[in-house]
Scaffold this motif. Structure first.
Motif, PDB file in Angstrom:
ATOM      1  N   THR A  65      -4.686  14.235  18.952  1.00 16.53           N
ATOM      2  CA  THR A  65      -6.033  13.971  18.713  1.00 16.53           C
ATOM      3  C   THR A  65      -7.094  14.744  19.306  1.00 16.53           C
ATOM      4  OG1 THR A  65      -6.134  12.172  19.978  1.00 16.53           O
ATOM      5  CG2 THR A  65      -5.549  11.912  17.714  1.00 16.53           C
ATOM      6  N   SER A  66      -6.552  15.566  20.505  1.00 22.99           N
ATOM      7  CA  SER A  66      -7.270  16.207  21.496  1.00 22.99           C
ATOM      8  C   SER A  66      -6.535  17.379  22.003  1.00 22.99           C
ATOM      9  CB  SER A  66      -8.006  15.308  22.486  1.00 22.99           C
ATOM     10  OG  SER A  66      -6.973  14.764  23.263  1.00 22.99           O
ATOM     11  N   LYS A  96      -0.270  12.963  27.715  1.00 22.26           N
ATOM     12  CA  LYS A  96       0.516  13.562  26.573  1.00 22.26           C
ATOM     13  C   LYS A  96       1.741  13.006  26.314  1.00 22.26           C
ATOM     14  CE  LYS A  96       1.770  18.098  28.120  1.00 22.26           C
ATOM     15  NZ  LYS A  96       1.595  19.483  27.876  1.00 22.26           N
ATOM     16  N   TYR A  97       2.371  13.647  25.259  1.00 17.27           N
ATOM     17  CA  TYR A  97       3.635  13.310  25.326  1.00 17.27           C
ATOM     18  C   TYR A  97       4.581  14.598  25.544  1.00 17.27           C
ATOM     19  CZ  TYR A  97       8.035  11.881  23.103  1.00 17.27           C
ATOM     20  OH  TYR A  97       9.450  11.489  22.715  1.00 17.27           O
TER      21      TYR A  97
END
Length: 160
Positions: A65-66, A96-97
């Protein structure tokens, strides 16, 4: 023999740098370069230029989303827990992933090193290293695993 060879290579390097400096148009800039090299040495000039270049580098933190831009110089350390990467900076935390090894691939050229399975740190932010932990300049303590201790100690000694 090795010392003489190193000395010869260093003189060649300094000579090349001086030749470059002599081509500079501004006399005051020439004087500043000469003074810097005489005072601190050619290696210090290289370190200063590398430090400046690295200070301009940006790390992109992307999620679904960003997207965030983070100056690499602002990163204190990076940790991972269940594939959630947390980037700790002087301006807050970003998540983050991903995998820590993938982050290290991108950041090792900027002096980041792995301390354990869960942490990487920039050597520039390390204040103290023992066989059990790494202390950052902001006093954050990070566990140093036995697996990475020797490599971190060696890199820290070379960086200092």
């Amino acid at each position: 023999m090795l010392k003489l060879q190193f000395s010869f290579i260093s003189r060649q390097k300094v000579t090349r740098q001086m030749n470059y400096i002599d081509k500079l148009e501004t006399d005051s800039l020439k004087k500043k370069f000469h003074t810097f090299i005489e005072t601190y040495g050619a290696d210090a000039l290289h370190q200063a230029m590398d430090s400046y270049i690295n200070a301009q580098q940006i790390y992109i933190c992307r999620t679904r989303t960003s997207t965030s831009k983070i100056y690499i110089k602002d990163i204190s350390y990076i940790e991972v827990h269940k594939h959630i990467i947390t980037i700790h900076t002087s301006h807050g935390c970003f998540q983050k992933y991903g995998t820590l090894n993938n982050e290290l691939k991108h950041l090792s050229k900027y002096g980041f090193i792995k301390c354990s399975q869960n942490y990487i740190v920039p050597l520039a932010k390390v204040q103290t290293v023992t066989y059990q932990e790494v202390t950052l300049i902001d006093h954050t303590r990070i566990t140093l695993s036995k697996q990475f201790a020797a490599k971190v100690l060696l890199a820290f000694s070379a960086h200092s």
